[in-house]
Each structure stands twice: as structure tokens, then as C-alpha cells.
Motif scaffolding. Structure first.
Motif, PDB file in Angstrom:
ATOM      1  N   THR A 123       9.501 -43.680 -32.842  1.00 12.29           N
ATOM      2  CA  THR A 123       9.548 -42.565 -33.794  1.00 12.29           C
ATOM      3  C   THR A 123      10.191 -43.002 -35.109  1.00 12.29           C
ATOM      4  O   THR A 123       9.639 -42.759 -36.199  1.00 12.29           O
ATOM      5  CB  THR A 123      10.352 -41.394 -33.199  1.00 12.29           C
TER       6      THR A 123
ATOM      7  N   CYS B  72       6.325 -37.527 -36.327  1.00  9.77           N
ATOM      8  CA  CYS B  72       6.354 -38.877 -35.746  1.00  9.77           C
ATOM      9  C   CYS B  72       6.846 -38.830 -34.300  1.00  9.77           C
ATOM     10  O   CYS B  72       6.355 -39.574 -33.440  1.00  9.77           O
ATOM     11  CB  CYS B  72       7.253 -39.793 -36.569  1.00  9.77           C
ATOM     12  N   TYR B  73       7.795 -37.954 -34.032  1.00 13.33           N
ATOM     13  CA  TYR B  73       8.323 -37.798 -32.679  1.00 13.33           C
ATOM     14  C   TYR B  73       7.241 -37.291 -31.731  1.00 13.33           C
ATOM     15  O   TYR B  73       7.029 -37.843 -30.643  1.00 13.33           O
ATOM     16  CB  TYR B  73       9.500 -36.831 -32.721  1.00 13.33           C
TER      17      TYR B  73
ATOM     18  N   SER C   8       4.715 -39.900 -30.957  1.00  9.46           N
ATOM     19  CA  SER C   8       5.231 -40.987 -30.124  1.00  9.46           C
ATOM     20  C   SER C   8       5.514 -40.540 -28.693  1.00  9.46           C
ATOM     21  O   SER C   8       5.643 -41.375 -27.792  1.00  9.46           O
ATOM     22  CB  SER C   8       6.525 -41.540 -30.731  1.00  9.46           C
TER      23      SER C   8
END
Length: 246
Positions: free
Chosen positions: A48, A66-67, A70
Motif C-alpha cells: 500500500t 491503494c489500501y 492491495s
């Protein structure tokens, strides 16, 4: 084993120092450590932050994006455990963003791989982050995602940080002015330094370890079996033998 094809890393060195036979099981016999929630979670958080900083993320929604990109549910024992880790990670990243958003550092590299030499051996690894401060000083940083914050003494003696300081000079051409460990679960960053003597000692330890590996010295250290990932499978396991006697 042919030394031209051999490479060392912090993970390999630390595994051998823990137990030479564990090294053999993992790196020669290919008996991999079972994946667990902590390992998966650590990989997710690292990925992330790499994605977020590589795209020069500016706000919290980008970090959350992004978290989510991922995140994966594999490796968790149950949906409930997956949810608990996800929530923990979100809180961790929110605190991280609050601290990072007020920082004036320039991030030079994230998840930066290196390939150096220690004697005749290749030494490889990945540094989580390298920053440059406004005054030109450079900092190498290692992320930790586990809940417990280390003592200053442990950080000061950490072999990984010492070897990475060596890699900075020999690959990237600078001695790090700052060396830090960022405990993300607590949003706490702790600093340490390394002297030339400490770096020299770590290199000698790495060389000695490599020579032992190349000489096929894989005697089991049965004093640590209770803390080993192979304690129930290894034929030398004192933990398994003691459990069987009860």
C-alpha cells in the motif's frame, strides 16, 4: 553448492543465525514457512505505502484507494479476522497520513532493491524507504507492522539496519545521516546510528555466515525449537519431542 550462484540477504543470514538447520529446510529443501495473518498483513501494508508514494499520493482517499487495491483475504483464518486486520490497517494508515502530511521530507525511493557485494558474495535486499530532508541529510527507514514497539537497545543492535547502512554507501553512494524504524501500529518512529566499526562487524558476521553455508554446516540449534516455525515438523525438534513425552 556453487558460490557464483549464491547470494546472501539479511533474511538468509538471520535465519542461519537462528538455526542452521532451519536455513537448510527453507533455502535448500524448499520447505516454506506457513503463511499467517501477520505475514499477509505486513505485505499488504508495505505494498500500500509503495503504491501510494510511487504515485506521489497527496491525500487520504488516495491512500485508502491503494489500501483497498492491495488488500486480499487469503491467509486469514476467518472473515472476522480479515475484517479485524483490515480495520486495524485503516487506523494505522490514517495515523500515518496525519504524520506524513505535515512532513517536509522528499521521498527518494520506496521499496528500493539493491545488489551489493560482501567479499566474493552477492548481497541483496530491499530498503522500505529512503528520504531526503530539506538540509540534504538522507534517512533510511524500515517499516514494522507488528503491535509491539522495540526497545532502543534492540534497534541499536538490529543487524538488518546495519547491513542496510552498508548497502547505502556501496550501492547508492551515501552514508545515511539518519536510520529509523517506523512502528506503524503505534505511529512511532525511533532513530538509531551505526558506526564504521559496527558496520565492519556486521560484514564480518555476514561473511562468516556465508562461509558456513557454503561449507554445508547445518547443525540444528535445538535451544530455540519452541520459537521455530518448524517445531512440529523438524526431526531435530526438542519442542516436538518434549510435547510427545507429556
Amino acid at each position: 553448492m556453487v558460490w557464483e550462484d549464491f547470494k546472501i540477504s539479511y533474511s538468509r543470514i538471520s535465519t542461519y543465525l537462528f538455526c542452521p538447520y532451519k536455513y537448510k529446510l527453507i533455502y535448500i529443501d524448499n520447505q516454506y514457512i506457513p503463511v499467517n495473518a501477520d505475514i499477509i498483513f505486513g505485505q499488504i501494508i508495505h505494498k500500500t505505502l509503495e503504491q501510494y508514494h510511487s504515485r506521489n499520493g497527496k491525500d487520504l482517499p488516495e491512500l485508502t484507494e491503494c489500501y483497498d487495491a492491495s488488500w486480499k483475504n487469503e491467509g486469514f483464518e476467518s472473515p472476522q479476522q480479515s475484517f479485524e486486520y483490515y480495520r486495524r490497517g485503516m487506523e494505522m494508515l490514517e495515523n500515518y497520513f496525519k504524520s506524513f502530511s505535515t512532513s517536509d521530507v522528499k521521498i527518494l525511493y520506496t521499496e528500493k532493491s539493491f545488489d551489493a557485494n560482501i567479499g566474493k558474495y552477492r548481497f541483496v535486499g530491499i530498503i522500505d524507504r529512503i528520504d531526503e530532508h530539506p538540509d540534504g541529510k538522507k534517512e533510511i527507514m524500515d517499516y514494522k507492522t507488528h503491535a509491539k514497539v522495540w526497545t532502543q537497545e534492540r534497534i541499536d543492535k538490529d543487524l538488518q539496519l546495519t547491513l542496510y547502512a552498508y548497502a547505502c554507501k556501496n550501492v547508492f553512494g551515501f552514508n545515511p545521516d539518519k536510520i529509523s524504524v517506523y512502528f506503524l501500529s503505534n505511529n512511532t518512529k525511533m532513530y538509531t546510528k551505526r558506526s564504521a566499526k559496527e558496520i565492519e562487524d556486521s560484514i564480518n558476521l555476514a561473511l562468516n555466515t556465508a562461509e558456513n553455508i557454503m561449507s554445508d554446516n547445518f547443525d540444528a540449534d535445538t535451544t530455540k525449537c519452541g520459537n521455530c516455525d518448524f517445531k512440529l515438523k523438524c526431526k531435530f525438534s526438542s519442542y516436538k519431542n518434549e510435547a510427545g513425552e507429556k
